[in-house]
Design a protein around this motif. Sequence first.
Motif, short mmCIF file in Angstrom:
data_model
loop_
_atom_site.label_atom_id
_atom_site.label_comp_id
_atom_site.label_asym_id
_atom_site.label_seq_id
_atom_site.Cartn_x
_atom_site.Cartn_y
_atom_site.Cartn_z
N ARG A 65 -91.30 -57.59 20.78
CA ARG A 65 -91.76 -58.26 22.20
C ARG A 65 -92.44 -56.46 22.65
NH1 ARG A 65 -88.27 -62.29 24.47
NH2 ARG A 65 -87.14 -62.51 22.27
N ARG A 66 -94.06 -56.72 22.24
CA ARG A 66 -95.06 -55.88 22.76
C ARG A 66 -95.62 -55.89 24.18
NH1 ARG A 66 -99.58 -55.83 18.84
NH2 ARG A 66 -97.73 -57.47 17.09
N PRO A 83 -83.79 -58.57 21.16
CA PRO A 83 -85.32 -58.54 21.16
C PRO A 83 -85.70 -56.74 21.93
CG PRO A 83 -84.93 -60.33 22.77
CD PRO A 83 -83.63 -59.55 22.42
N ILE A 84 -86.71 -56.57 21.40
CA ILE A 84 -86.76 -55.52 21.02
C ILE A 84 -87.89 -55.04 21.74
CG2 ILE A 84 -87.42 -52.86 19.91
CD1 ILE A 84 -86.18 -54.25 17.31
N TYR A 85 -88.17 -54.46 22.90
CA TYR A 85 -89.40 -54.25 24.34
C TYR A 85 -90.15 -53.40 23.55
CZ TYR A 85 -87.86 -58.36 27.01
OH TYR A 85 -87.85 -59.46 26.84
N ALA A 86 -91.28 -53.14 23.09
CA ALA A 86 -91.95 -51.11 22.45
C ALA A 86 -93.27 -51.68 23.37
CB ALA A 86 -92.09 -51.39 21.13
N VAL A 88 -94.88 -50.44 17.68
CA VAL A 88 -94.96 -52.11 17.31
C VAL A 88 -94.92 -51.84 16.14
CG1 VAL A 88 -95.63 -53.93 17.08
CG2 VAL A 88 -95.75 -53.23 19.22
N ARG A 89 -96.00 -50.93 15.30
CA ARG A 89 -96.31 -51.76 14.22
C ARG A 89 -94.81 -51.13 12.82
NH1 ARG A 89 -98.02 -48.88 9.28
NH2 ARG A 89 -97.51 -46.74 10.38
#
Length: 288
Positions: free
Chosen positions: A136-137, A95-98, A104-105
């Motif tokens: 995960r925005r 999971p990458i929270y940005a 995100v793009r």
Amino acid sequence: MAGHSLRITVTGTGTPIHRPDRAGPGVLVEYGAMKLQFDAGRGTVMRLAEAGSTLTDLTALFVTHHHSDHIVGIPDLLMTRWLNDIRRIGQSPLPIYAPDGEAVRLISRLLDPWVNEMEMRQDHTGRPNIATTDVRRFLAAKDEPTIVAEFGDLTVSAIAVEHEPVVPAAAFRVDSPAGSVVISGDTSVCQQVEELATDVDVLIHEVILPSRLEGLVTEPERLLEYHSEPEGIGALADRAGVAHLVLTHLVPPPQTPDEAKEFETGVRNGGFAGVVSIAEDLWTSTLG
Ligand SMILES: [Zn+2]
Ligand SMILES: [Zn+2]
């Protein structure tokens, strides 16, 4: 569960200026089995290995903003993590929270150039899946911190900071029963970081030394608009009640103890009387 300590490791203290001893920006926060990585600049995979991480043991990655020095290590991390799946279990994507927007793009596309290679390796070795990005925005506001994720006793919150024209840019705070840490990301000295860092145990803040920019960049005033000088950070840390201030993302990167001392002198001139560290790669501290 009580009894865990909070271990904080700066995996990279560097900037776009490449130095062999300073990986790109990154901080690893560990609490029990939880391992949270914040940003992944160049060389992050090497520093994580030095810090004892297998990459497959990471719980999540958090990204402050989309400047390349903070994310260029992500494809390396994701590809290496996938290739390290030697038991062919087909692990879940990391999971990458940005912060919502350009970050995100951009992160969503970081693995695109390697899809063909991954599919070829998948055919060749019988891997059950290929690596993908699981972004995960989150929306970071400027008026108050937002909870971004919770992992058992760990809470990660974020606030939007001042790094214009790079928008959005976020700072993060991790709270645990053993202690707390704030990671500023890239920002000018701002009220939002001060609020997020209220009474925090460790504040890891970016820094730039205006007196030593001559000859390093052609337009130092432009850098000063969206980065932080030591006096302002010292005053902020004093007002926020920070116990331990750690300077990273050091511009220019200090080559000697005397040069490192210049950063601390600035912070002291700003009025901060707590503990100060000028981080080197793999600087670490354990709370609780
Ligand atoms: Zn940066
Ligand atoms: Zn930046």
